[in-house]
Scaffold this motif. Structure first.
Motif, PDB file in Angstrom:
ATOM      1  N   TRP A  51      -6.036 -35.274 -38.448  1.00 32.86           N
ATOM      2  CA  TRP A  51      -4.902 -34.350 -38.552  1.00 32.86           C
ATOM      3  C   TRP A  51      -4.656 -33.953 -40.014  1.00 32.86           C
ATOM      4  O   TRP A  51      -4.497 -32.788 -40.350  1.00 32.86           O
ATOM      5  CB  TRP A  51      -3.649 -35.014 -37.965  1.00 32.86           C
ATOM      6  CG  TRP A  51      -2.512 -34.058 -37.831  1.00 32.86           C
ATOM      7  CD1 TRP A  51      -2.217 -33.276 -36.746  1.00 32.86           C
ATOM      8  CD2 TRP A  51      -1.521 -33.759 -38.836  1.00 32.86           C
ATOM      9  NE1 TRP A  51      -1.123 -32.507 -36.990  1.00 32.86           N
ATOM     10  CE2 TRP A  51      -0.672 -32.769 -38.268  1.00 32.86           C
ATOM     11  CE3 TRP A  51      -1.289 -34.205 -40.129  1.00 32.86           C
ATOM     12  CZ2 TRP A  51       0.424 -32.239 -38.970  1.00 32.86           C
ATOM     13  CZ3 TRP A  51      -0.215 -33.683 -40.826  1.00 32.86           C
ATOM     14  CH2 TRP A  51       0.628 -32.703 -40.257  1.00 32.86           C
ATOM     15  N   THR A  94      -6.219 -26.268 -44.245  1.00 32.15           N
ATOM     16  CA  THR A  94      -5.445 -25.053 -44.039  1.00 32.15           C
ATOM     17  C   THR A  94      -4.659 -24.745 -45.310  1.00 32.15           C
ATOM     18  O   THR A  94      -4.647 -23.646 -45.823  1.00 32.15           O
ATOM     19  CB  THR A  94      -4.433 -25.245 -42.884  1.00 32.15           C
ATOM     20  OG1 THR A  94      -5.011 -26.145 -41.956  1.00 32.15           O
ATOM     21  CG2 THR A  94      -4.120 -23.926 -42.227  1.00 32.15           C
ATOM     22  N   MET A 115       3.218 -24.658 -31.948  1.00 29.26           N
ATOM     23  CA  MET A 115       3.186 -26.064 -31.560  1.00 29.26           C
ATOM     24  C   MET A 115       4.136 -26.321 -30.404  1.00 29.26           C
ATOM     25  O   MET A 115       5.137 -27.015 -30.537  1.00 29.26           O
ATOM     26  CB  MET A 115       3.609 -26.952 -32.740  1.00 29.26           C
ATOM     27  CG  MET A 115       2.655 -26.904 -33.890  1.00 29.26           C
ATOM     28  SD  MET A 115       2.075 -28.529 -34.278  1.00 29.26           S
ATOM     29  CE  MET A 115       1.044 -28.151 -35.691  1.00 29.26           C
ATOM     30  N   TRP A 136       3.414 -33.659 -28.906  1.00 32.71           N
ATOM     31  CA  TRP A 136       2.458 -34.482 -29.663  1.00 32.71           C
ATOM     32  C   TRP A 136       1.768 -35.541 -28.805  1.00 32.71           C
ATOM     33  O   TRP A 136       0.540 -35.679 -28.880  1.00 32.71           O
ATOM     34  CB  TRP A 136       3.182 -35.077 -30.872  1.00 32.71           C
ATOM     35  CG  TRP A 136       2.358 -36.039 -31.672  1.00 32.71           C
ATOM     36  CD1 TRP A 136       2.499 -37.385 -31.733  1.00 32.71           C
ATOM     37  CD2 TRP A 136       1.262 -35.723 -32.536  1.00 32.71           C
ATOM     38  NE1 TRP A 136       1.588 -37.941 -32.564  1.00 32.71           N
ATOM     39  CE2 TRP A 136       0.800 -36.932 -33.089  1.00 32.71           C
ATOM     40  CE3 TRP A 136       0.625 -34.523 -32.893  1.00 32.71           C
ATOM     41  CZ2 TRP A 136      -0.267 -36.991 -33.978  1.00 32.71           C
ATOM     42  CZ3 TRP A 136      -0.445 -34.595 -33.783  1.00 32.71           C
ATOM     43  CH2 TRP A 136      -0.879 -35.802 -34.310  1.00 32.71           C
ATOM     44  N   ILE A 194      -1.139 -34.075 -27.133  1.00 34.59           N
ATOM     45  CA  ILE A 194      -2.254 -33.792 -28.053  1.00 34.59           C
ATOM     46  C   ILE A 194      -3.031 -35.069 -28.331  1.00 34.59           C
ATOM     47  O   ILE A 194      -4.260 -35.109 -28.269  1.00 34.59           O
ATOM     48  CB  ILE A 194      -1.724 -33.194 -29.381  1.00 34.59           C
ATOM     49  CG1 ILE A 194      -1.095 -31.826 -29.105  1.00 34.59           C
ATOM     50  CG2 ILE A 194      -2.841 -33.100 -30.427  1.00 34.59           C
ATOM     51  CD1 ILE A 194      -0.553 -31.118 -30.321  1.00 34.59           C
ATOM     52  N   GLU A 211      -3.477 -21.966 -28.288  1.00 37.09           N
ATOM     53  CA  GLU A 211      -3.097 -22.698 -29.494  1.00 37.09           C
ATOM     54  C   GLU A 211      -3.491 -24.173 -29.388  1.00 37.09           C
ATOM     55  O   GLU A 211      -4.031 -24.752 -30.327  1.00 37.09           O
ATOM     56  CB  GLU A 211      -1.592 -22.577 -29.727  1.00 37.09           C
ATOM     57  CG  GLU A 211      -1.232 -22.975 -31.148  1.00 37.09           C
ATOM     58  CD  GLU A 211       0.252 -22.850 -31.403  1.00 37.09           C
ATOM     59  OE1 GLU A 211       0.756 -23.629 -32.227  1.00 37.09           O
ATOM     60  OE2 GLU A 211       0.897 -21.991 -30.760  1.00 37.09           O
ATOM     61  N   ARG A 270      -7.162 -24.498 -29.962  1.00 40.76           N
ATOM     62  CA  ARG A 270      -7.560 -24.339 -31.352  1.00 40.76           C
ATOM     63  C   ARG A 270      -7.220 -25.606 -32.153  1.00 40.76           C
ATOM     64  O   ARG A 270      -8.006 -26.110 -32.951  1.00 40.76           O
ATOM     65  CB  ARG A 270      -6.851 -23.111 -31.949  1.00 40.76           C
ATOM     66  CG  ARG A 270      -7.507 -22.641 -33.249  1.00 40.76           C
ATOM     67  CD  ARG A 270      -6.712 -21.550 -33.934  1.00 40.76           C
ATOM     68  NE  ARG A 270      -6.390 -20.437 -33.050  1.00 40.76           N
ATOM     69  CZ  ARG A 270      -5.152 -19.934 -32.918  1.00 40.76           C
ATOM     70  NH1 ARG A 270      -4.142 -20.454 -33.593  1.00 40.76           N
ATOM     71  NH2 ARG A 270      -4.930 -18.913 -32.119  1.00 40.76           N
ATOM     72  N   GLU A 271      -6.054 -26.120 -31.876  1.00 42.31           N
ATOM     73  CA  GLU A 271      -5.629 -27.312 -32.620  1.00 42.31           C
ATOM     74  C   GLU A 271      -6.549 -28.512 -32.345  1.00 42.31           C
ATOM     75  O   GLU A 271      -6.975 -29.214 -33.255  1.00 42.31           O
ATOM     76  CB  GLU A 271      -4.180 -27.668 -32.262  1.00 42.31           C
ATOM     77  CG  GLU A 271      -3.686 -28.839 -33.103  1.00 42.31           C
ATOM     78  CD  GLU A 271      -2.164 -28.941 -33.160  1.00 42.31           C
ATOM     79  OE1 GLU A 271      -1.497 -28.146 -32.458  1.00 42.31           O
ATOM     80  OE2 GLU A 271      -1.672 -29.794 -33.906  1.00 42.31           O
ATOM     81  N   LEU A 306      -8.983 -30.587 -34.922  1.00 41.26           N
ATOM     82  CA  LEU A 306      -8.916 -32.046 -35.092  1.00 41.26           C
ATOM     83  C   LEU A 306     -10.281 -32.682 -34.872  1.00 41.26           C
ATOM     84  O   LEU A 306     -10.710 -33.562 -35.624  1.00 41.26           O
ATOM     85  CB  LEU A 306      -7.908 -32.653 -34.121  1.00 41.26           C
ATOM     86  CG  LEU A 306      -6.438 -32.495 -34.482  1.00 41.26           C
ATOM     87  CD1 LEU A 306      -5.563 -33.029 -33.358  1.00 41.26           C
ATOM     88  CD2 LEU A 306      -6.127 -33.223 -35.785  1.00 41.26           C
TER      89      LEU A 306
END
Lengths: 195, 941
Positions: free
Chosen positions: A181, A188, B1, B5, B8, B36, B39-40, B44
């Protein structure tokens, strides 16, 4: 007040269940670590290079030496030490950034340049890391703590597990995700370009 | 977001566990439903896949750098002027022993940690520039990576109150190598051997990427033991630093000693290990000849610099006879200018000149190659630098004494194959072979000496090896007459001995000085007689007397010392034979030689077995029975004790009830008096107490810190915590500290600083006093030869506590120590030696200034004397944390890697708190202190 006695008292409070003691402990431990760093720099023995783990450990021993203690306090101390080390390093980075800005204004003498220690390459952007860690803490405080203890205090997973009172496997998983993370976050950021 | 969490996190780990194909598929599906989130997660996973920290997250090293920078910003303090008594960390400066451009060097003493230790402290001048400081820091870094017996060791380092750094280094008490060699009148071979040791140290530094850059005799000190020590890495350079900046080189040029500087150093060009090779070449030239390789007129720096860059250095053999004082220089090498020149001509000339070549790349490629060639020269093998001519190599082949040809035929074959130019008849080859074989005895003697050192302890198990050693030694000794004959035959071929040579030899004779003096006196008397000056009564008679003396001295000094031969091989063989015969004489000397010593050792090895099974068999049966019997010996819990080699049972101590044994290698068996107590004197042997199995709680806790109030000790120190319970098997431990007499009888030497015969206050030290001032490894090696060991800290503390939990075995307060311990006290104050520990308890008076005879003070409940005070006692363990595990049975702390060993019990120099049962002293391995002794232990077999 002598920071040492302060630390001892606060640790006792913490053990007694006062959870805000950790925050209040910070300035005292911070001072302790700064002193210890200075002392170790002065010594820099053959078998002894300045290492975060060693530093935190010595700071703890120093504290233990000066006060009546219980060895279980070590875990509590370490929990605060990670945070304190983070402050030590980020404060320093901020001061340096300010200095650099000032130094550009006037010419620096040749002597000063030669005496300067080699700058670590590539340079860590402590300030950006600190900010990213802050955002991670908002999402998942425990993962931010794992990073703090591992990066800043140099503590091994097994001990982090004891400090946070979770299993070692949890620490491994936390570490893996937090690392990914942070890396993604810093990349970024870097593209955006902070100083 | 928008995705929470925890989801995720769950998806991240779920995806990680999938094989790549399935992962991509699942990710695509996720992305389809939530762009989204997809992509996140992809970001990661990509970040996770990067192997190790190429991104800017801190590693331990960068964290350390940042910390170091932070620490440097702390405010500086006012300047401190170095003076005697100033503290640098735990070191007290004593006196300035050197000063230079960069700073000063002081002898210093450390007392803080219990042991007294001496060292050299190096300080920079207060007004030092940043550059000097940087170089100082560099020396510290450089030294910290070097650990070699011939390099002065870095012990500690730190900063004074004003922030100036200091280094604490091993204090080397010695003379510069050139002066030492001259004072010891070392010959060429001995000088080479010493120089090879220096090469070893330089080579070691090079392998650790350090170039010394300032090698010169003043930086190579030789200690009393004959070991050279390399000093002063102040301008040494780390090879991996690629900052060969001009600035550094210029600075460096000002600092280095031009006489030993290489051409590239003089010119300010890049420096490499070849620069050290060059400096070694100059040093070697000077050691061998006593003068510089460049002409004497080039003493001033500019001319010298030009000579270094342009002139060809003088060959050592030419230097040997050059200059006004050639005779004196040769005499300091135990020879004459002519003989010295001959010894240097050839190999040594080539070696020195090759090391000193102007072009770095044409010198020896490494110091090791240089040393190799010197070794080859010493062994009589061909040197690498002189690859020329088969004739040269063949000559070496013949001369090589280590050569062991199988048969004469093979030997002759080899000689022919080597293309030797001279005609070799079968008969000469035969006799030559005999010579070669004979001379290999010299090497065998060396091997035997080394082997004898390993054949310990003297036990029946080592007896056969000792016997085999003696057989081999006797074969060699029996060949002595052959060698003498060979020498006589060889000398018959010597070049004629002229009057000039005889005169020269007379000068070399040990009694030459007496003869000179007698002749001067005679001349003076004759002059007085002639001129009628002074008291002339009886002068005639005195002149006659003196003339007789002179005739006698002339006869004595007429012995031929130098022999010269036409053939170089003969010359070499002569030197070898002379050396061999001298070595043999020493080896075989009645009573004092190694053969006699090993004979005695072999007899003891056999005798010790017999003592146990025959002479003391009855005593051992009785002892074993008594120890086994729980009614008579309750503390041993039925222990089965077999007879122990080398020990004689002395019966139980009347107070402790524990059995005691005499160690036969260390002296006479002591006897019990009417009261059952042992009578100890300077001749008696070590007494070992058999300690029963048990457990000990090592260490202590500060009051209030522990759940067990019994562990409390107000003096508790961090290294005594946490309390660690250790279980021990039975073992033997000496009732007393080992005495000077016991050590002396066994090793033939007494290392003690407070030596028997010295007077300290009201008492004179004698052989009943504890032996001290031996390094840890000397103590360890000596005890091993005796079949003994150093006790572990656990064994020591178990014995010292003797079942007590109080700070001292005598009780909870220091006052309880009265009559039980020799520590820093009023007696020392009265004698004018205010030991550092005395101020804690100035009223205490134990009557002794330094150590006292062992057993002077009360014994503890196990019958052990002086566990508190007198001298520190080396323990086997490294100085390590109690949190580390221990070995079963012995309780040895399992830790390797430290450089310090523990000592226990405090000493006559320390306060009462150092003689607490839990107190841990520690000192580096090589430390020798007048306060550290040894209390031997032994394993129960």
């Amino acid at each position: 007040m002598d920071p040492r006695t302060d630390v001892t008292r606060l640790l006792a409070d913490w053990r007694a269940g006062d959870r805000t003691a950790a925050e209040r402990l910070l300035p005292a431990v911070y001072e302790q670590l700064r002193r210890e760093a200075a002392r170790q720099m002065a010594r820099e023995r053959a078998d002894h290079t300045l290492q975060p783990t060693g530093l935190v450990h010595e700071a703890w021993l120093d504290l233990a030496r000066e006060s009546r203690h219980d060895w279980n306090d070590r875990a509590h101390f370490l929990a605060v030490a990670g945070l304190a080390m983070r402050r030590v390093l980020v404060d320093h980075a901020q001061r340096r950034a300010a200095l650099k800005r000032g130094a550009n204004a006037r010419k620096v003498g040749l002597d000063a340049l030669e005496a300067a220690e080699p700058v670590p390459e590539p340079e860590t952007d402590w300030i950006a890391l600190d900010a990213a860690l802050e955002r991670l803490a908002a999402l998942d405080p425990r993962k931010a703590r794992v990073v703090e203890l591992r990066f800043f205090a140099g503590i091994e997973h097994a001990e982090i597990a004891r400090v946070l009172e979770v299993s070692e496997r949890t620490v491994e998983r936390d570490w893996r995700l937090a690392r990914a993370w942070l890396r993604a976050a810093l990349e970024t950021e870097g593209a955006g370009g902070t100083q | 977001m928008t995705t929470p969490w925890p989801r995720i996190e769950a998806l991240f780990f779920e995806l990680l566990e999938l094989p790549p194909d399935a992962r991509a598929e699942r990710l695509a599906a996720l992305r389809a439903s939530d762009t989204e989130l997809g992509r996140e997660l992809a970001a990661l996973l990509a970040a996770d896949a990067v192997p190790e920290d190429p991104f800017a997250l801190p590693s331990a090293a960068t964290t350390a750098e940042a910390l170091a920078a932070t620490a440097r910003e702390l405010p500086a303090q006012p300047v401190l002027e170095p003076r005697a008594g100033l503290a640098a960390g735990s070191w007290l400066l004593e006196e300035q022993i050197g000063t230079g451009g960069m700073g000063s060097v002081w002898s210093a003493r450390r007392i803080e940690s219990g042991f007294e230790q001496r060292a050299a402290v190096k300080l920079v001048h207060a007004e030092s520039s940043a550059r000097v400081l940087a170089r100082f820091v560099q020396e510290r870094r450089t030294l910290s990576r070097l650990e070699h017996p011939c390099i002065a060791r870095l012990i500690d380092g730190g900063a004074l109150g004003d922030g100036r750094p200091y280094l604490v280094m091993e204090l080397v008490l010695g003379a510069p190598i050139d002066r030492w060699c001259d004072a010891a009148r070392l010959g060429v071979r001995e000088r080479l051997a010493l120089f090879i040791e220096v090469c070893g140290a330089v080579e070691y530094a090079h392998r650790n990427l350090v170039v010394h850059r300032d090698l010169k005799p003043a930086n190579v000190l030789v200690e009393g033991s004959g070991r050279p020590k390399l000093l002063d890495f102040g301008i040494a350079k780390l090879l991996e630093d690629d900052d060969t900046l001009q600035v550094r080189t210029q600075e460096h040029e000002r600092l280095l000693t031009p006489r030993y500087a290489s051409p590239e150093q003089v010119r300010g060009e890049p420096i490499s290990t070849a620069s050290d090779v060059y400096s070694l070449g100059v040093m070697l030239h000077e050691l061998l000849t006593g003068i510089s390789p460049y002409p004497a007129e080039t003493v001033r720096a500019p001319e010298l610099a030009r000579a270094i860059c342009e002139r060809t250095p003088t060959r050592p053999s030419a230097s040997a006879t050059a200059g006004a004082n050639a005779d004196e220089r040769a005499r300091r090498r135990g020879t004459t200018p002519g003989a010295l020149a001959r010894a240097l001509r050839g190999d040594l000339d080539s070696i020195v000149l090759a090391a000193m070549r102007k072009e770095p790349e044409r010198r020896y490629a490494s110091v090791e190659r240089l040393a190799d060639d010197l070794r080859r020269h010493l062994d009589g093998r061909p040197v690498a630098v002189k690859g020329d001519g088969l004739g040269y190599r063949a000559r070496k082949l013949v001369a090589r004494h280590r050569l062991a040809f199988g048969t004469a035929a093979v030997a002759a074959g080899l000689l022919v194959a080597a293309g030797i130019a001279i005609a070799v008849s079968a008969r000469t080859a035969q006799s030559r072979l005999a010579d070669v074989q004979r001379l290999s005895d010299l090497r065998q003697l060396e091997d035997l000496r080394a082997a004898a050192d390993r054949l310990w302890p003297a036990r029946p198990t080592t007896a056969p090896a000792l016997q085999a050693w003696l057989d081999a030694a006797r074969v060699i000794c029996a060949r002595r007459p052959e060698h003498e004959d060979a020498l006589a035959r060889l000398r018959a071929r010597a070049l004629p001995y002229g009057a000039e040579a005889a005169e020269r030899d007379r000068g070399l004779h040990a009694r030459a000085g007496e003869l000179d003096a007698a002749q001067t006196r005679l001349a003076s008397m004759r002059w007085r007689l002639e001129h009628g000056r002074g008291d002339l009564r009886g002068l005639d008679e005195r002149i006659a007397q003196l003339e007789r003396e002179i005739v006698e001295l002339e006869r004595a000094t007429a012995e031929r010392i130098t022999w010269d031969f036409a053939a170089p091989a003969d010359r070499w063989e002569h030197a070898e034979l002379v050396q061999l015969l001298a070595e043999l004489a020493r080896f075989d000397a009645a009573g004092t030689g190694l053969v006699a010593e090993v004979e005695a050792r072999a007899a003891r090895a056999v005798g010790i077995g017999r003592l146990a099974t025959e002479t003391h068999a009855e005593a051992w049966r009785a002892a074993s029975a008594a120890i086994r019997d729980p009614a008579r010996s309750p503390r041993y819990a039925g222990l089965e004790l077999a007879p122990q080699l080398g020990l004689v049972p002395l019966g139980p101590d009347p107070d402790s009830g524990l059995w005691e044994f005499a160690e036969l290698n260390t002296g006479r068996v002591p006897e019990r008096g009417a009261d059952g107590r042992l009578a100890i004197d300077s001749e008696t042997a070590l007494v070992l107490v058999l300690l029963p199995a048990g457990s000990v709680r090592m260490g202590c806790s500060p009051p209030g810190a522990s759940s067990s109030p019994e562990d409390e000790d107000p003096f508790a120190r961090p290294d005594e915590q946490p309390v660690d319970e250790v279980v021990l098997a039975p073992y033997f431990l000496s009732k007393y500290e080992m005495t000077q007499g016991q050590w002396l009888r066994f090793t033939g030497a007494n290392p003690s600083a407070m030596l028997a015969g010295q007077r300290h206050g009201p008492h004179t030290v004698d052989l009943r006093h504890p032996v001290e001032h031996m390094a840890w490894d000397e103590a360890d090696a000596t005890l091993q030869k005796l079949g003994l060991v150093l006790p572990t800290e656990a064994q020591w503390e178990y014995a010292a506590r003797a079942g007590t939990r109080t700070p001292w075995w005598t009780g909870p307060d220091r006052d309880s120590l009265a009559d039980a311990a020799n520590i820093a006290d009023a007696a020392a104050m009265r004698a004018g030696v205010p030991w550092p520990g005395v101020h804690d308890w100035p009223e205490y008076d134990d009557g002794h200034v330094v150590h006292a005879p062992v057993g002077t003070y009360r014994a503890n409940p196990l019958g052990l004397h002086d566990t508190a005070g007198n001298v520190w006692e080396w323990c086997r363990d490294e100085y390590a944390l109690y949190a580390l595990p221990t070995e079963a049975e012995s309780g040895l702390r399992l830790w390797k890697g430290g450089r310090e060993r523990c000592g226990r019990g405090g000493s006559y120099l320390e306060a009462a708190s150092s003689s607490r049962s839990a107190h841990r002293g520690h000192a580096v391995l090589g430390a020798r202190e007048a306060t550290i002794g040894v209390r031997p232990a032994r394993v129960v077999e």
